[in-house]
Structures are given as structure tokens and as C-alpha cells.
Design a protein around this motif. Sequence first.
Motif, PDB file in Angstrom:
ATOM      1  N   GLY A 147       0.830  -1.193   0.000  1.00  0.00           N
ATOM      2  CA  GLY A 147       0.000   0.000   0.000  1.00  0.00           C
ATOM      3  C   GLY A 147       0.868   1.249   0.000  1.00  0.00           C
ATOM      4  N   ARG A 148       0.365   2.307  -0.589  1.00  0.00           N
ATOM      5  CA  ARG A 148       1.119   3.558  -0.594  1.00  0.00           C
ATOM      6  C   ARG A 148       1.215   4.120   0.823  1.00  0.00           C
ATOM      7  N   LYS A 149       2.213   4.955   1.050  1.00  0.00           N
ATOM      8  CA  LYS A 149       2.525   5.424   2.395  1.00  0.00           C
ATOM      9  C   LYS A 149       1.319   6.059   3.086  1.00  0.00           C
ATOM     10  N   HIS A 150       0.499   6.792   2.337  1.00  0.00           N
ATOM     11  CA  HIS A 150      -0.682   7.440   2.898  1.00  0.00           C
ATOM     12  C   HIS A 150      -1.967   6.868   2.298  1.00  0.00           C
ATOM     13  N   TYR A 203       9.896   3.768   1.807  1.00  0.00           N
ATOM     14  CA  TYR A 203       9.458   4.517   0.626  1.00  0.00           C
ATOM     15  C   TYR A 203      10.459   5.592   0.202  1.00  0.00           C
ATOM     16  N   THR A 204      10.429   5.918  -1.084  1.00  0.00           N
ATOM     17  CA  THR A 204      11.120   7.107  -1.559  1.00  0.00           C
ATOM     18  C   THR A 204      10.275   8.326  -1.210  1.00  0.00           C
ATOM     19  N   HIS A 205      10.715   9.496  -1.633  1.00  0.00           N
ATOM     20  CA  HIS A 205      10.037  10.740  -1.273  1.00  0.00           C
ATOM     21  C   HIS A 205       8.603  10.811  -1.789  1.00  0.00           C
ATOM     22  N   ASP A 206       8.278  10.019  -2.825  1.00  0.00           N
ATOM     23  CA  ASP A 206       6.921  10.094  -3.390  1.00  0.00           C
ATOM     24  C   ASP A 206       5.892   9.283  -2.598  1.00  0.00           C
ATOM     25  N   GLY A 207       6.345   8.540  -1.580  1.00  0.00           N
ATOM     26  CA  GLY A 207       5.415   7.750  -0.773  1.00  0.00           C
ATOM     27  C   GLY A 207       4.802   6.583  -1.512  1.00  0.00           C
TER      28      GLY A 207
END
Length: 259
Positions: A147-150, A203-207
Motif C-alpha cells: 500500500g502507498r505510504k498514505h 518509501y522514496t520521497h513520493d510515498g
Amino acid sequence: MKKPESYLKLKIFFLISLLAVGTFLLVAQKTQTDQKHQKILSVLFIGNSYTRPLPTMIQSIVKINGTHITYRSLTPGGWTLRKHSESEETLEAIHERKWDFVVLQEQSQLPSFPEEQRRKEIYPYAKKLTDEIRKAGATPLLFLTWGRKHGDIQNIPDDTRSKMQTRLLEGYQNIAKTTFSEIVPVGLAWEAIHSLDKNIDLYTHDGSHPNRNGVYLSSLVFAFHLVGLSQLNTPPITGIPEETAELLAQQAKALTLSP
């Protein structure tokens, strides 16, 4: 009577030559033995930018565990399984040799969408690809992503990573049932790490995409799945503390998932 100095030099040269030949034969024999005992796998990776950084790391991990992987990757950014199923290059790659495994990774959001949408946008194309993979004599594997960070806040404003992961798991389990395929549970390893230590960022900066920690963890899950060992020797990774690397390896080992 003393023997001529030239004779002694010739004798020493002869002895050194014999030693060199013997050493060469021993090394050659050991190399042949090692090659016989080394497991060789061929893997085709089909997906997009989530898959792209993994094969090289997977190859490095399994190599120090006695397995050599030859691979090919088809990972255009943002591609879906539908695009791959309609791509001549992808279909030709499936049949270009007898792969041991072909890994399929869907676009990062689609499997988390409602079931009705998955039926239209994923299942027919996943089935087409897995059918082609089996015709070519290979085993399909489904890459369960994270899942994405947010969460998927583009589509669900109050979403979270965990909620998205739950939907992704359901989506991939249904793809697995539809295609009779195995799942490589990478996303569950990510979820486990977040639960154990929220200070370990994957994650990288893009989440969305994996940083070095995320690539290493994902590759470890694949390595355990492909090699099938209860233990893996893990190479030191620049930029990852030893304690973090150990925790990532433990979680990768702990995960098994059947469709």
C-alpha cells in the motif's frame, strides 16, 4: 660429482610446472563440482516501475546462497497487465525460452479497486497472461505489492496504508483464485515492518516507490520464495544498518501465503 647448475635449474622449473598444472586441475575440478551443485533459475519479470529495481538485488542475494538467476525484465512505467497482455513484446518474451518462473505485477492501485472493476480491468488479462505462461512451460507468480505510504488518497481521501494493503491483498487473492497462481507476499512484509518499527522507512520521497530498504525487503521475500531455503545468507547492503537488515530478513523469511 656436482651436477651442473643448469640441470638443477631445469629440475626446479620442472617441479614448479608440475605444481602449477596440479593446482590448475584441482581448481578446474572444484569449479566443475561447484557448477554441478549450483542451482540455476530463469525468471521473467513483467510489471512496471515497482518491479524494475528488484531483479538485480534478487540476483545478488540468491547468488551467495548457491543459486544463479538469469532474468529479463519488462517494466514500463505505469503499465497494467492489460497492456502487457496486448503487447507483442511481452507475449514474445514469455515464449522466447523455457522460463522457470514468470512474475506478474499489476499496476499499483488497480487490485485495490472494487471487485466489479477488478473483474473488468484485471482478471481477463491476468488469465490470458497466465495461460500463455503455462503454455510456455513456466510457473506464474503474482507479485503482491504494498500500500502507498498514505493510502490511495487520490481516490479515497481518508484512506490509509493499512486499508489499502487490505484491499490489495483481497485483490491479489482473487486474481490468484481466478488464475490458479501463487502469490509472492511482498506487501505483507512491508506491513509487518511498519507494525514492528515505524522508524524504518521503506518509501522514496513520493510515498509510493521503494527506497533502498524497500528494495532490499522486497528482494528478500522473492529470494526466499524462489530458492525455497529455510535460511538465507544475506549480503551487506551499503546504506542499511546491520540491525535493520536483520529485521528485514527475519520478516521476509516469516511470510508464506497460499492462494
